[in-house]
Design an enzyme around this catalytic site. Structure first.
Site, PDB file in Angstrom:
ATOM      1  N   GLU A 172      51.632  32.733  33.279  1.00 24.21           N
ATOM      2  CA  GLU A 172      50.512  32.153  34.038  1.00 24.21           C
ATOM      3  C   GLU A 172      50.086  30.825  33.424  1.00 24.21           C
ATOM      4  OE1 GLU A 172      47.398  35.076  34.303  1.00 24.21           O
ATOM      5  OE2 GLU A 172      48.786  36.577  35.058  1.00 24.21           O
TER       6      GLU A 172
ATOM      7  N   HIS B 209      45.252  36.109  39.289  1.00 26.37           N
ATOM      8  CA  HIS B 209      44.691  36.961  38.228  1.00 26.37           C
ATOM      9  C   HIS B 209      43.189  37.217  38.471  1.00 26.37           C
ATOM     10  CE1 HIS B 209      45.427  38.257  33.789  1.00 26.37           C
ATOM     11  NE2 HIS B 209      44.524  39.041  34.358  1.00 26.37           N
TER      12      HIS B 209
ATOM     13  N   ARG C   5      50.087  43.224  33.827  1.00 25.27           N
ATOM     14  CA  ARG C   5      50.590  42.021  33.165  1.00 25.27           C
ATOM     15  C   ARG C   5      51.910  41.626  33.830  1.00 25.27           C
ATOM     16  NH1 ARG C   5      46.259  41.257  31.672  1.00 25.27           N
ATOM     17  NH2 ARG C   5      45.431  41.047  29.567  1.00 25.27           N
TER      18      ARG C   5
HETATM   19  C1  DGY Z   1      42.228  42.043  31.155  1.00 20.94           C
HETATM   20  O1  DGY Z   1      41.056  42.372  30.922  1.00 20.94           O
HETATM   21  O2  DGY Z   1      43.155  42.316  30.405  1.00 20.94           O
HETATM   22  C2  DGY Z   1      42.459  41.280  32.416  1.00 20.94           C
HETATM   23  O3  DGY Z   1      43.737  40.867  32.573  1.00 20.94           O
HETATM   24  C3  DGY Z   1      41.470  40.157  32.570  1.00 20.94           C
HETATM   25  O4  DGY Z   1      40.799  40.472  33.742  1.00 20.94           O
END
Ligand code: DGY
Length: 320
Positions: free
Chosen positions: A268, A286, A239
């Protein structure tokens, strides 16, 4: 018999939408228009379940405003820092996520970031595409080898352990930092660090694999970056909130961090413009779990969770 209403906030892979339509009165989003909290509340009227995505903030206010009909929110992601879990609990709404099925795809993205950053793949591609490549030269775009280096994994959960498995094939020595030491069968010979100081000092390559949320906000700050070996490689496919962007940009400028690879960003799709001006950072949109197989599996797992909650069972992927 009337089928329960399922609100799906974004367009999902065709096989997942087909199953949603088969089993539910599914409110889909064929235009894939981004949804806001208010929009979700409006669309959820009469719905029993919501299948949301990490791009939507299911914050406390949105959850408080949901109609009483909603019994479960399943997020199409393993991370659920965008869902106000306590607010959902307070309303008796179950929350499910999609663990395990995306660990391999996400770990592949981590390896992609490590290699692309350390071997200057972004710069090289830009050179070729711009028609500025004059041909092979002994000193052109020299990167840093990652094979045989120490890889520090911050967050040795399912994805972190998958990264470790892949990185071992490159001869990388695995170091990790987590709240508790793993049992030997999961640790697989990796070195556990009880404090940030020794962990960061060991991390020639640092991969962030911890969950987002308040507990890890801006974990990688200027003070911790200063503890890394000079010229370290830093990658983040977890993240964006884990990183203090100003501190990382300053370190990329000074060379304290030699290269970085980022797949996630704090706000984002906004990206700190400081990164855009730098050649030594690879930026991806992402892509972590973005494979066809994985996105199908994530959708099916999210639907499994919804099916179970609405049938009065507790699914394995229920987080609250
Ligand atoms: C998640 O699953 O948390 C990712 O960031 C999405 O791919």
């Amino acid at each position: 018999m009337t089928r329960p209403v399922l609100l799906v906030t974004r367009r999902l892979p065709p096989a997942v939408e087909a199953r949603a339509r088969r089993d539910y009165d599914a409110r889909l989003n064929p235009d894939d228009a981004p949804r806001t909290g208010d929009g979700i509340v409006g669309l959820a009227q009469g719905a029993s379940a919501i299948l949301c995505c990490p791009a939507e903030r299911m914050d406390a206010r949105t959850i408080a405003d949901l109609p009483d009909s909603v019994r479960v929110i399943a997020t199409f992601s393993v991370g659920y820092d965008h869902v106000a879990v306590e607010a959902a609990k307070a309303r008796g709404i179950a929350v499910c996520n999609t663990p395990d099925v995306l660990s391999v795809a996400t770990a592949e993205t981590v390896m992609l970031l490590i290699l692309a950053a350390a071997r200057r793949a972004g710069e090289g591609e830009r050179l070729v595409r711009a028609g500025r490549w004059d041909g092979w030269a002994p000193t052109q775009l020299l990167g840093t080898q990652v094979s045989g280096r120490r890889l520090g994994i911050f967050g040795m959960g399912r994805i972190g352990r998958e990264v470790a498995r892949m990185a071992r094939a490159f001869g990388m020595a695995i170091h990790y930092r987590d709240q508790v030491r793993l049992p030997p069968d999961l640790e697989q010979g990796a070195t556990f660090h009880e404090n940030d100081e020794s962990f960061l000092a060991a991390s020639q390559v640092l991969s962030l694999n911890a969950p987002g949320g308040e507990g890890t906000r801006r974990w990688l700050n200027a003070a911790r970056i200063a503890l890394l070996p000079g010229g370290a490689v830093v990658v983040n496919a977890a993240r964006g909130t884990l990183v203090d962007d100003a501190a990382l940009i300053a370190a990329l400028r000074s060379g304290q961090v030699g290269f970085a690879g980022l797949d996630v960003f704090a706000e984002e799709p906004k990206v700190d413009p400081g990164y855009l001006a730098l050649e030594n950072v690879v930026l991806l949109p992402h892509l972590g779990s973005a494979t066809t197989e994985t996105r199908d599996a994530m959708g099916f797992l999210a639907l499994d969770g919804i099916d179970a909650v609405l049938a009065g069972r507790r699914p394995g992927n229920r987080v609250a």
